[in-house]
Design an enzyme around this catalytic site. Sequence first.
Site, PDB file in Angstrom:
ATOM      1  N   GLU A  93      87.394 -16.495 -35.434  1.00 58.15           N
ATOM      2  CA  GLU A  93      87.904 -15.138 -35.690  1.00 58.15           C
ATOM      3  C   GLU A  93      88.382 -14.987 -37.131  1.00 58.15           C
ATOM      4  O   GLU A  93      88.185 -13.935 -37.749  1.00 58.15           O
ATOM      5  CB  GLU A  93      88.999 -14.773 -34.690  1.00 58.15           C
ATOM      6  CG  GLU A  93      88.533 -14.717 -33.240  1.00 58.15           C
ATOM      7  CD  GLU A  93      87.308 -13.844 -32.996  1.00 58.15           C
ATOM      8  OE1 GLU A  93      87.079 -12.866 -33.747  1.00 58.15           O
ATOM      9  OE2 GLU A  93      86.557 -14.145 -32.046  1.00 58.15           O
ATOM     10  N   HIS A 102      78.174 -13.331 -37.123  1.00 60.38           N
ATOM     11  CA  HIS A 102      77.623 -14.401 -36.291  1.00 60.38           C
ATOM     12  C   HIS A 102      76.338 -14.971 -36.875  1.00 60.38           C
ATOM     13  O   HIS A 102      75.476 -14.220 -37.330  1.00 60.38           O
ATOM     14  CB  HIS A 102      77.359 -13.888 -34.876  1.00 60.38           C
ATOM     15  CG  HIS A 102      78.602 -13.549 -34.151  1.00 60.38           C
ATOM     16  ND1 HIS A 102      78.781 -12.344 -33.532  1.00 60.38           N
ATOM     17  CD2 HIS A 102      79.742 -14.258 -33.946  1.00 60.38           C
ATOM     18  CE1 HIS A 102      79.983 -12.322 -32.975  1.00 60.38           C
ATOM     19  NE2 HIS A 102      80.584 -13.470 -33.218  1.00 60.38           N
TER      20      HIS A 102
END
EC number: 3.4.24.-
Length: 186
Positions: A93, A102
């Site tokens: 995070e 990602h």
Amino acid sequence: NAVKYDQQLWPNGEIIYEISPGLRQYEQLILEAMRSYEDTTCIKFRRRFDEDDYVNIHVGDKCYSRVGKSFKGGPQPLSLGNGCTDFGTILHELGHSVGFDHEHSRTDRDEYLIIHERNIKNGSEHNFEKLLESKTRTIGPFDYDSIMLYGSYAFSRDTEAVENHGTRRTRTPYEICHSKRKAELL
């Protein structure tokens, strides 16, 4: 895989943060994750004094963070809900806050991964969408060990999914795996 626009990067690589009182028991782990970035990159984290733009690390209902610095400014959430307070998830995070998206959303991901869409839990499909080239900046070769790559079971409805290709305890987005193998997710 990182933010496209320089305005989404934190000025001088310094990320201002505030940790909510509800996360005090995890504060040392959060600070350890921040140090992991500081020790291996030019990124620095600094506790908020009175700055308007900062990452508000708080107890939420899920694990999520905005990718990069908000165009609008002001506080931006980094949520650590139930099950989100292990070192790897915190590192992941924080990676989003730094500006990383990602690894499995890269525009070239199909050269490296096979996504078994039939095994994705209903309602979780958005987690596997590829980013448009116009919205992202691809950095380096595909990294199978990236902290920004979901494990093989993430959002899977199938317990027979392929094993994860790395350890989320020690990996950072900067460790590059030069393997040519093609991995399978879900």
